[in-house]
Design an enzyme around this catalytic site. Structure first.
Site, mmCIF file in Angstrom:
data_model
loop_
_atom_site.group_PDB
_atom_site.id
_atom_site.type_symbol
_atom_site.label_atom_id
_atom_site.label_comp_id
_atom_site.label_asym_id
_atom_site.label_seq_id
_atom_site.Cartn_x
_atom_site.Cartn_y
_atom_site.Cartn_z
ATOM 1 N N TYR A 1 -1.623 -0.604 10.935
ATOM 2 C CA TYR A 1 -1.790 -1.246 9.623
ATOM 3 C C TYR A 1 -0.597 -0.934 8.715
ATOM 4 O O TYR A 1 0.064 -1.844 8.190
ATOM 5 C CB TYR A 1 -3.101 -0.781 8.960
ATOM 6 N N THR B 1 0.832 -1.211 0.000
ATOM 7 C CA THR B 1 0.000 0.000 0.000
ATOM 8 C C THR B 1 0.864 1.257 0.000
ATOM 9 O O THR B 1 2.006 1.236 0.477
ATOM 10 C CB THR B 1 -0.898 -0.011 1.260
ATOM 11 N N ASP B 2 0.293 2.357 -0.482
ATOM 12 C CA ASP B 2 1.007 3.642 -0.421
ATOM 13 C C ASP B 2 1.107 4.150 1.018
ATOM 14 O O ASP B 2 1.887 5.060 1.301
ATOM 15 C CB ASP B 2 0.328 4.691 -1.317
ATOM 16 N N GLU B 3 0.333 3.548 1.932
ATOM 17 C CA GLU B 3 0.319 4.061 3.307
ATOM 18 C C GLU B 3 1.653 3.857 4.019
ATOM 19 O O GLU B 3 1.934 4.497 5.032
ATOM 20 C CB GLU B 3 -0.846 3.438 4.099
ATOM 21 N N LYS C 1 2.401 -3.373 7.171
ATOM 22 C CA LYS C 1 2.657 -3.538 5.732
ATOM 23 C C LYS C 1 4.100 -3.115 5.411
ATOM 24 O O LYS C 1 4.786 -3.772 4.612
ATOM 25 C CB LYS C 1 1.672 -2.707 4.892
HETATM 26 P P1 NAD Z 1 -9.593 -7.309 2.253
HETATM 27 O O1 NAD Z 1 -9.543 -7.042 3.723
HETATM 28 O O2 NAD Z 1 -10.837 -7.010 1.501
HETATM 29 O O3 NAD Z 1 -9.251 -8.852 1.972
HETATM 30 C C1 NAD Z 1 -8.218 -9.524 2.633
HETATM 31 C C2 NAD Z 1 -8.384 -11.005 2.393
HETATM 32 O O4 NAD Z 1 -7.314 -11.686 3.076
HETATM 33 C C3 NAD Z 1 -9.695 -11.590 2.941
HETATM 34 O O5 NAD Z 1 -10.290 -12.423 1.979
HETATM 35 C C4 NAD Z 1 -9.264 -12.379 4.167
HETATM 36 O O6 NAD Z 1 -10.112 -13.493 4.432
HETATM 37 C C5 NAD Z 1 -7.863 -12.814 3.777
HETATM 38 N N1 NAD Z 1 -7.025 -13.066 4.951
HETATM 39 C C6 NAD Z 1 -6.878 -12.287 6.049
HETATM 40 N N2 NAD Z 1 -6.059 -12.886 6.938
HETATM 41 C C7 NAD Z 1 -5.660 -14.040 6.386
HETATM 42 C C8 NAD Z 1 -4.800 -15.091 6.815
HETATM 43 N N3 NAD Z 1 -4.194 -15.049 8.012
HETATM 44 N N4 NAD Z 1 -4.595 -16.149 5.993
HETATM 45 C C9 NAD Z 1 -5.207 -16.213 4.780
HETATM 46 N N5 NAD Z 1 -6.058 -15.256 4.323
HETATM 47 C C10 NAD Z 1 -6.273 -14.182 5.131
HETATM 48 O O7 NAD Z 1 -8.346 -6.523 1.665
HETATM 49 P P2 NAD Z 1 -8.185 -5.798 0.253
HETATM 50 O O8 NAD Z 1 -8.704 -4.415 0.372
HETATM 51 O O9 NAD Z 1 -8.663 -6.673 -0.819
HETATM 52 O O10 NAD Z 1 -6.589 -5.688 0.189
HETATM 53 C C11 NAD Z 1 -5.815 -6.737 -0.390
HETATM 54 C C12 NAD Z 1 -4.351 -6.349 -0.307
HETATM 55 O O11 NAD Z 1 -4.128 -5.129 -1.003
HETATM 56 C C13 NAD Z 1 -3.839 -6.141 1.098
HETATM 57 O O12 NAD Z 1 -2.544 -6.682 1.196
HETATM 58 C C14 NAD Z 1 -3.825 -4.622 1.260
HETATM 59 O O13 NAD Z 1 -2.825 -4.230 2.167
HETATM 60 C C15 NAD Z 1 -3.495 -4.196 -0.158
HETATM 61 N N6 NAD Z 1 -4.005 -2.858 -0.555
HETATM 62 C C16 NAD Z 1 -5.324 -2.543 -0.394
HETATM 63 C C17 NAD Z 1 -5.775 -1.296 -0.823
HETATM 64 C C18 NAD Z 1 -7.228 -0.912 -0.713
HETATM 65 O O14 NAD Z 1 -7.584 0.227 -1.032
HETATM 66 N N7 NAD Z 1 -8.128 -1.789 -0.314
HETATM 67 C C19 NAD Z 1 -4.886 -0.377 -1.400
HETATM 68 C C20 NAD Z 1 -3.538 -0.764 -1.550
HETATM 69 C C21 NAD Z 1 -3.115 -2.006 -1.131
HETATM 70 P P1 TYD Z 2 -10.693 4.067 4.418
HETATM 71 O O1 TYD Z 2 -11.701 3.707 3.380
HETATM 72 O O2 TYD Z 2 -10.772 3.432 5.761
HETATM 73 O O3 TYD Z 2 -9.259 3.857 3.763
HETATM 74 P P2 TYD Z 2 -7.784 4.319 4.313
HETATM 75 O O4 TYD Z 2 -7.870 4.614 5.748
HETATM 76 O O5 TYD Z 2 -6.977 3.093 4.036
HETATM 77 O O6 TYD Z 2 -7.394 5.493 3.476
HETATM 78 O O7 TYD Z 2 -10.772 5.632 4.646
HETATM 79 C C1 TYD Z 2 -10.620 6.549 3.562
HETATM 80 C C2 TYD Z 2 -10.639 7.941 4.136
HETATM 81 O O8 TYD Z 2 -11.946 8.213 4.653
HETATM 82 C C3 TYD Z 2 -9.692 8.132 5.313
HETATM 83 O O9 TYD Z 2 -9.165 9.463 5.263
HETATM 84 C C4 TYD Z 2 -10.579 7.975 6.536
HETATM 85 C C5 TYD Z 2 -11.912 8.509 6.058
HETATM 86 N N1 TYD Z 2 -13.117 7.892 6.635
HETATM 87 C C6 TYD Z 2 -14.144 8.706 7.142
HETATM 88 O O10 TYD Z 2 -14.062 9.942 7.122
HETATM 89 N N2 TYD Z 2 -15.266 8.098 7.628
HETATM 90 C C7 TYD Z 2 -15.405 6.739 7.675
HETATM 91 O O11 TYD Z 2 -16.451 6.230 8.167
HETATM 92 C C8 TYD Z 2 -14.348 5.929 7.157
HETATM 93 C C9 TYD Z 2 -14.447 4.411 7.179
HETATM 94 C C10 TYD Z 2 -13.222 6.543 6.637
#
Ligand code: NAD
Ligand code: TYD
Length: 347
Positions: free
Chosen positions: A153, A128-130, A157
């Site tokens: 988190y 992630t960019d975070e 990562k």
């Molecule tokens: P998500 O939370 O929707 O899905 C995570 C999945 O991992 C779930 O299906 C869960 O059951 C599985 N999981 C969790 N713990 C596990 C374990 N111990 N063993 C096996 N499986 C397990 O997450 P997402 O939003 O789809 O993100 C996927 C990846 O992309 C993550 O690594 C996250 O850090 C990265 N990412 C997400 C975003 C975003 O905006 N959602 C952005 C950048 C990077």
């Molecule tokens: P989120 O979807 O949790 O993603 P991330 O924290 O990984 O960026 O949140 C996106 C942005 O929205 C973040 O600045 C937090 C804010 N946010 C709210 O203002 N209200 C909410 O209920 C949630 C879940 C997030």
């Protein structure tokens, strides 16, 4: 037949990656390994259940024996590792779970991968960019930006990213890493901002905005991320990192205003009625001010660019959630989880 393990394939982004690979690479077996936490949902992939090149395996990457057996049995050619605990707010209340899955789970996979009998084994870590921390009003995260994570988190990562690079430098493992900005689209668990707001507006509930709502995120359509992952897995250079982003910055408040206008139209409600649901709440602890990605490396080297305009993507996304009420009910009630756990524990 080549075999690729995709971890976390039942989660939000994983669902889109698994579907893309299963449908496109028919000569390749895609093995989806997922623990099915609250965030993992196999109904996301029901359409693939009978695909010959697809297999689901329920398992926990924190369990080293399970990971070892998995590799012994399947002898994969590579892994695309998405499994993670992914929600910042949950990491604030339960950091250790993030250390276990995101750090220990990743190291378990690396340990097994480094002993792979396949000399061309590739380990692709999705990050992630975070990990880069936060930006002020100006500037963008590049692949050279120093790591400066602020939440449990992002710290977990960042730690896993360091381990992945260490296994490349120490053991010569073929690795690639990508760091992506916020994704939006279908199948996202409704604890994240966009699906949470859609669901709350639909149900006439408050839409919580943390702090002043001026935090900025760079939003990317999830299917564009899945396409970037495909490019990087097959064409990314070993040991390299690629930033992925949408060139699409929004303050949370502006984004919610656009979303409210679209919801008014789609639900045939009076103009500006959804905005009345906006409720400012206490800020998130350690809330990063701004994320924004410089995605020129992946554009120049792999010819990848986002395909969709944000308003079009947001409109499609809202339509998906409104058309998939049952999905929303299941993931919010937890009923699906009990159902699938019983089904797979019985097997
Ligand atoms: P998500 O939370 O929707 O899905 C995570 C999945 O991992 C779930 O299906 C869960 O059951 C599985 N999981 C969790 N713990 C596990 C374990 N111990 N063993 C096996 N499986 C397990 O997450 P997402 O939003 O789809 O993100 C996927 C990846 O992309 C993550 O690594 C996250 O850090 C990265 N990412 C997400 C975003 C975003 O905006 N959602 C952005 C950048 C990077
Ligand atoms: P989120 O979807 O949790 O993603 P991330 O924290 O990984 O960026 O949140 C996106 C942005 O929205 C973040 O600045 C937090 C804010 N946010 C709210 O203002 N209200 C909410 O209920 C949630 C879940 C997030």
């Amino acid at each position: 037949m080549k075999k690729i393990i995709i971890t976390g394939g039942a989660g939000f982004i994983g669902t889109h990656v698994v579907r893309r690979f299963v449908k496109k690479y028919l000569d390749c077996k895609i093995i989806n390994v997922d623990k099915l936490t609250y965030a993992g949902n196999l109904t996301n992939l029901e359409d693939l259940e009978h695909a010959e090149n697809y297999q689901f395996i329920k398992g926990d990457i924190v369990d080293a024996n399970f990971v070892h057996e998995l590799f012994e049995t399947h002898q994969p050619d590579g892994i695309i590792h998405l499994a993670a605990e992914s929600h910042v707010d949950r990491s604030i209340s339960n950091p250790l779970e993030f250390v276990m899955t995101n750090v220990v789970g990743t190291v378990n996979l690396l340990n097994t991968a480094k002993s792979s009998k396949n000399p061309n084994f590739r380990f692709y870590h999705i990050s992630t960019d975070e990990v880069y921390g936060e930006l002020g009003a100006e500037g963008l995260f590049t692949e050279e930006t120093k790591y400066d994570p602020h939440s449990p988190y992002s710290a977990s990562k960042a730690s896993s990213d360091h381990f992945v690079r260490a296994y490349h430098d120490t053991y010569g493992l073929d690795i690639v890493i990508s760091n992506c900005s916020n994704n939006y689209g279908a199948h996202q668990f409704p604890e994240k901002l966009i699906p949470l707001a859609i669901n709350n507006i639909k149900n006439n509930k408050a839409v919580p905005i943390y702090g002043d709502g001026l935090n900025v995120r760079d939003w990317l359509w999830v299917e564009d991320h899945a396409r970037a992952i495909e490019e990087i897995y097959f064409k990314g250079k070993t040991g390299e990192t690629y930033n992925i982003g949408g060139h699409n910055e929004w303050t949370n408040l502006d984004l919610i205003h656009v979303l409210c206008n679209l919801m008014d139209e789609k639900l045939n409600r009076p103009k500006d009625s959804s905005k009345e649901l906006i409720t400012f709440v206490k800020d998130r602890a350690g809330h990063d001010a701004r994320y924004a990605i410089d995605a020129s490396k992946i554009a120049n080297e792999l010819n990848w660019k986002p395909s969709l305009q944000f308003k079009e993507g947001l409109s499609k996304t809202i339509d998906w959630y409104l058309e998939n009420e049952k999905w929303m009910e299941r993931v919010t009630s937890g009923a699906y989880k009990e159902y699938y756990e019983k089904m797979y524990d019985a097997n």
